[in-house]
Design a protein around this motif. Structure first.
Motif, short mmCIF file in Angstrom:
data_model
loop_
_atom_site.label_atom_id
_atom_site.label_comp_id
_atom_site.label_asym_id
_atom_site.label_seq_id
_atom_site.Cartn_x
_atom_site.Cartn_y
_atom_site.Cartn_z
N GLY A 61 116.62 54.87 125.97
CA GLY A 61 117.89 54.21 126.09
C GLY A 61 117.92 53.33 124.86
N MET A 62 118.99 53.66 124.14
CA MET A 62 119.06 53.09 122.75
C MET A 62 120.54 53.27 122.39
SD MET A 62 116.66 55.87 120.75
CE MET A 62 115.21 55.31 121.73
N SER A 63 120.86 52.05 121.23
CA SER A 63 122.20 52.16 120.83
C SER A 63 122.23 51.61 119.29
CB SER A 63 122.99 50.79 121.73
OG SER A 63 123.00 51.23 122.94
N ILE A 64 123.45 51.86 118.77
CA ILE A 64 123.74 51.46 117.66
C ILE A 64 125.14 51.03 117.47
CG2 ILE A 64 124.14 52.09 114.97
CD1 ILE A 64 121.95 54.38 115.38
N ARG A 65 125.47 49.89 116.84
CA ARG A 65 126.79 49.32 116.55
C ARG A 65 127.13 49.43 115.05
NH1 ARG A 65 127.50 44.05 118.84
NH2 ARG A 65 128.00 45.13 120.92
N ILE A 66 128.13 49.77 114.65
CA ILE A 66 128.43 49.50 113.06
C ILE A 66 129.83 48.74 113.18
CG2 ILE A 66 127.03 51.25 112.12
CD1 ILE A 66 129.80 53.08 111.95
N THR A 67 129.95 48.02 111.96
CA THR A 67 131.29 47.36 111.96
C THR A 67 132.04 48.03 110.67
OG1 THR A 67 130.80 45.43 113.03
CG2 THR A 67 132.76 45.21 111.70
N ILE A 68 133.26 48.40 110.66
CA ILE A 68 133.69 49.17 109.49
C ILE A 68 135.14 48.60 109.10
CG2 ILE A 68 132.46 51.21 109.94
CD1 ILE A 68 134.89 52.41 111.14
N ASP A 69 135.95 48.79 108.06
CA ASP A 69 137.08 48.63 107.62
C ASP A 69 137.82 49.75 107.85
OD1 ASP A 69 136.43 49.83 105.43
OD2 ASP A 69 136.19 48.21 104.09
N MET A 70 138.91 49.76 107.19
CA MET A 70 139.91 50.77 107.52
C MET A 70 139.46 52.10 106.32
SD MET A 70 142.17 51.01 109.82
CE MET A 70 143.57 51.93 109.21
N ASP A 71 138.83 51.80 105.47
CA ASP A 71 138.17 52.84 104.56
C ASP A 71 136.94 53.20 104.75
OD1 ASP A 71 140.27 52.53 102.68
OD2 ASP A 71 139.87 50.65 101.96
N LEU A 72 136.31 52.91 106.02
CA LEU A 72 135.01 53.35 106.93
C LEU A 72 133.82 53.05 105.82
CD1 LEU A 72 136.12 56.99 107.79
CD2 LEU A 72 136.41 54.87 108.80
#
Length: 203
Positions: A61-72
């Protein structure tokens, strides 16, 4: 159309992968991917309570979160492991901070494999990066489309054309929506657009 009726069988393993894209109030985007593996039978694991993983309790049970801008561009990254077969698995979560600074663009898959393959990462978190990246593209696509005017007449070929069967330049969809890019023969020049396969160069 549903799958054809299966032969008599019994369920042993279920893997659930859920990916979600969120637009934040500050204009950035959070993209999350979650993986859960469960079994229908007990498994012996000495690192778990009582040495057993009961049926239905996640093996993974694992997760990843990334935060990006509109240019990815990846501006932040965090990972977590709520369920693992071994206690030592959780020691690798901080490694995924190395995603910060990468861009989801051509070559992304190769870069992440170089960073997280083998002893340098977790097999399952690495597998999550593909759907995580495509979700980033899909979540932001509509707003990016408005900015880049993909649906307007002009000289710029929409990057998604010729990236799948339905969007072939000689097909009826392109003929209807992008008639100025419609090909009147079968001589289609394949495109390997960064935009259309933004998530990885292998999808």
């Amino acid at each position: 159309m549903p799958l054809p009726t299966a032969s008599a069988r019994s369920l042993k393993h279920t893997r659930r992968v859920i990916c979600e894209g969120f637009k934040r109030d500050d204009g950035l985007w959070d993209i999350e991917a979650h993986l859960i593996d469960t079994k229908t039978f007990p498994m012996d694991y000495k690192d778990r309570d009582n040495g057993v993983i009961p049926p239905g309790e996640p093996l993974h049970g694992m997760s990843i979160r990334i935060t990006i801008d509109m240019d990815l561009h990846i501006l932040d990254a965090v990972s977590s492991m709520d369920y693992t077969p071994f206690n030592g698995c959780k020691e690798i979560t901080e490694a995924y901070k190395q995603l910060i600074g990468l861009q989801i663009a051509r070559g992304f898959t190769a870069k992440t494999k170089a960073l997280f393959s083998g002893r340098s990462g977790c097999t399952h978190l690495l597998e999550l990066l593909g759907p995580l990246a495509t979700t980033a593209f899909q979540a932001t696509h509509q707003e990016r489309e408005q900015v880049e005017n993909f649906w307007q007449d002009g000289d710029k070929k929409p990057p998604m054309l010729d990236t799948c069967h339905t969007l072939a330049s000689n097909g009826p969809v392109v003929k209807e929506y992008w008639p100025h890019f419609y090909a009147h023969d079968d001589k289609i020049i394949p495109t390997h657009s960064v935009e259309s396969t933004k998530a990885t160069d292998e999808l």
